[in-house]
Design an enzyme around this catalytic site. Sequence first.
Site, PDB file in Angstrom:
ATOM      1  N   LYS A 296     -23.967  31.701 -25.239  1.00 49.35           N
ATOM      2  CA  LYS A 296     -23.651  33.059 -24.785  1.00 49.35           C
ATOM      3  C   LYS A 296     -22.460  33.588 -25.556  1.00 49.35           C
ATOM      4  O   LYS A 296     -21.410  32.942 -25.623  1.00 49.35           O
ATOM      5  CB  LYS A 296     -23.329  33.079 -23.287  1.00 49.35           C
ATOM      6  CG  LYS A 296     -23.063  34.498 -22.746  1.00 49.35           C
ATOM      7  CD  LYS A 296     -22.683  34.469 -21.278  1.00 49.35           C
ATOM      8  CE  LYS A 296     -21.216  34.194 -21.072  1.00 49.35           C
ATOM      9  NZ  LYS A 296     -20.354  35.378 -21.399  1.00 49.35           N
TER      10      LYS A 296
ATOM     11  N   ASP B  74     -24.007  38.966 -24.402  1.00 49.26           N
ATOM     12  CA  ASP B  74     -23.475  39.354 -23.095  1.00 49.26           C
ATOM     13  C   ASP B  74     -22.413  40.445 -23.233  1.00 49.26           C
ATOM     14  O   ASP B  74     -21.213  40.174 -23.167  1.00 49.26           O
ATOM     15  CB  ASP B  74     -22.898  38.130 -22.383  1.00 49.26           C
ATOM     16  CG  ASP B  74     -22.352  38.456 -21.011  1.00 49.26           C
ATOM     17  OD1 ASP B  74     -22.858  39.405 -20.381  1.00 49.26           O
ATOM     18  OD2 ASP B  74     -21.411  37.770 -20.570  1.00 49.26           O
TER      19      ASP B  74
ATOM     20  N   LYS C 295     -23.029  43.375 -21.380  1.00 49.53           N
ATOM     21  CA  LYS C 295     -23.211  44.114 -20.122  1.00 49.53           C
ATOM     22  C   LYS C 295     -23.361  45.622 -20.383  1.00 49.53           C
ATOM     23  O   LYS C 295     -22.617  46.452 -19.856  1.00 49.53           O
ATOM     24  CB  LYS C 295     -22.052  43.848 -19.165  1.00 49.53           C
ATOM     25  CG  LYS C 295     -21.859  42.369 -18.860  1.00 49.53           C
ATOM     26  CD  LYS C 295     -20.614  42.121 -18.024  1.00 49.53           C
ATOM     27  CE  LYS C 295     -20.416  40.649 -17.725  1.00 49.53           C
ATOM     28  NZ  LYS C 295     -20.105  39.843 -18.930  1.00 49.53           N
TER      29      LYS C 295
ATOM     30  N   ASP D  99     -24.483  52.582 -20.107  1.00 51.64           N
ATOM     31  CA  ASP D  99     -24.232  53.862 -20.765  1.00 51.64           C
ATOM     32  C   ASP D  99     -25.376  54.811 -20.418  1.00 51.64           C
ATOM     33  O   ASP D  99     -26.247  54.482 -19.611  1.00 51.64           O
ATOM     34  CB  ASP D  99     -24.128  53.651 -22.281  1.00 51.64           C
ATOM     35  CG  ASP D  99     -23.138  54.603 -22.943  1.00 51.64           C
ATOM     36  OD1 ASP D  99     -23.217  55.822 -22.655  1.00 51.64           O
ATOM     37  OD2 ASP D  99     -22.300  54.142 -23.731  1.00 51.64           O
ATOM     38  N   ILE D 100     -25.393  55.956 -21.069  1.00 55.28           N
ATOM     39  CA  ILE D 100     -26.503  56.888 -20.854  1.00 55.28           C
ATOM     40  C   ILE D 100     -27.785  56.283 -21.414  1.00 55.28           C
ATOM     41  O   ILE D 100     -27.756  55.381 -22.260  1.00 55.28           O
ATOM     42  CB  ILE D 100     -26.220  58.265 -21.499  1.00 55.28           C
ATOM     43  CG1 ILE D 100     -26.069  58.125 -23.021  1.00 55.28           C
ATOM     44  CG2 ILE D 100     -24.997  58.919 -20.869  1.00 55.28           C
ATOM     45  CD1 ILE D 100     -26.000  59.450 -23.742  1.00 55.28           C
TER      46      ILE D 100
ATOM     47  N   ASN E  63     -30.180  57.115 -23.511  1.00 53.91           N
ATOM     48  CA  ASN E  63     -30.450  57.120 -24.947  1.00 53.91           C
ATOM     49  C   ASN E  63     -29.649  56.043 -25.673  1.00 53.91           C
ATOM     50  O   ASN E  63     -30.147  55.374 -26.582  1.00 53.91           O
ATOM     51  CB  ASN E  63     -30.134  58.495 -25.531  1.00 53.91           C
ATOM     52  CG  ASN E  63     -30.608  58.630 -26.962  1.00 53.91           C
ATOM     53  OD1 ASN E  63     -31.784  58.489 -27.255  1.00 53.91           O
ATOM     54  ND2 ASN E  63     -29.674  58.902 -27.867  1.00 53.91           N
TER      55      ASN E  63
ATOM     56  N   GLN F  46     -11.948  33.983 -11.356  1.00 55.07           N
ATOM     57  CA  GLN F  46     -13.268  33.923 -10.728  1.00 55.07           C
ATOM     58  C   GLN F  46     -13.104  33.686  -9.222  1.00 55.07           C
ATOM     59  O   GLN F  46     -12.453  32.730  -8.809  1.00 55.07           O
ATOM     60  CB  GLN F  46     -14.110  32.797 -11.344  1.00 55.07           C
ATOM     61  CG  GLN F  46     -14.356  32.946 -12.843  1.00 55.07           C
ATOM     62  CD  GLN F  46     -15.459  33.944 -13.152  1.00 55.07           C
ATOM     63  OE1 GLN F  46     -15.582  34.965 -12.505  1.00 55.07           O
ATOM     64  NE2 GLN F  46     -16.253  33.653 -14.157  1.00 55.07           N
TER      65      GLN F  46
ATOM     66  N   GLY G 238     -18.114  28.407 -19.215  1.00 55.60           N
ATOM     67  CA  GLY G 238     -17.147  28.665 -20.270  1.00 55.60           C
ATOM     68  C   GLY G 238     -15.987  27.694 -20.219  1.00 55.60           C
ATOM     69  O   GLY G 238     -16.069  26.564 -20.692  1.00 55.60           O
ATOM     70  N   ARG G 239     -14.894  28.125 -19.598  1.00 56.31           N
ATOM     71  CA  ARG G 239     -13.654  27.347 -19.620  1.00 56.31           C
ATOM     72  C   ARG G 239     -13.778  25.896 -19.150  1.00 56.31           C
ATOM     73  O   ARG G 239     -13.189  25.011 -19.789  1.00 56.31           O
ATOM     74  CB  ARG G 239     -12.583  28.081 -18.801  1.00 56.31           C
ATOM     75  CG  ARG G 239     -12.034  29.305 -19.536  1.00 56.31           C
ATOM     76  CD  ARG G 239     -11.242  30.224 -18.621  1.00 56.31           C
ATOM     77  NE  ARG G 239     -12.121  31.052 -17.803  1.00 56.31           N
ATOM     78  CZ  ARG G 239     -11.677  32.018 -17.001  1.00 56.31           C
ATOM     79  NH1 ARG G 239     -10.380  32.264 -16.911  1.00 56.31           N
ATOM     80  NH2 ARG G 239     -12.529  32.742 -16.298  1.00 56.31           N
TER      81      ARG G 239
END
Length: 222
Positions: A32, A59, A61, A64-65, A67, A182, A202-203
């Site tokens: 990722k 990743d 995320k 937006d609009i 288009n 987290q 991850g960590r």
Amino acid sequence: MKKNIFVACDFSSQDEAVNLIEQIKDHIFGIKVGLQYVTSTGTSGIKALTKFNLPIMYDVKAFDIKNTVRGFAKSLKKIGISYATVHLLNGEETLKSIVEETKDIKFIGVSVLTSFSNDDLDNLGFKHDVENQVQKLVKIASKVNLHGVVCSPLEVKTVKKIDSKLLCFTPGIRLEKNNDDQKRTMSAKEAINEGSDYLIIGRPLTFGNPKKNIEKIIQSLK
């Protein structure tokens, strides 16, 4: 022995990411990459990871609009991406369009970030608590036939009740309790027991000795 684990390459350097994957490539399902890595290394950094022949999750995320999100989706196949995350807050119309138009990418819907608590949602003006907000968004993911959703391990059973076919990708995996950013976390074993399909780690994997960390994680799943 490979497990359904995506390692989160939260690095600013291509060399760091490549070195990490070299050490654990035989034990993970995929890679990722997120905002830090992509911003620092560009698409060349992503292409450098394709040599491992492991699925890559992009990743960022996307939110937006319509288009712009459609343009984002269409550009992914050029850089060796298999999975990509999009915010479920994009809504049904936008999400349906990218699923229909970009068949070769598996889109994963982001519900509520694992760093958010009920208080955080309230402060942002959301009227639902985390569980109800996740339910509302997951119903959209199901309706538009997304490949899966990103949720904390605590919401996996909720997701599966709504749509058992939606795959659950769960960050917030911790080897031990700590006080980092987290807030909705579980151990790898607990998350799998809840029904998680893929762990995003991850960590707990990348800090210290990655080889020893991945062995410890896999051992904990037995």
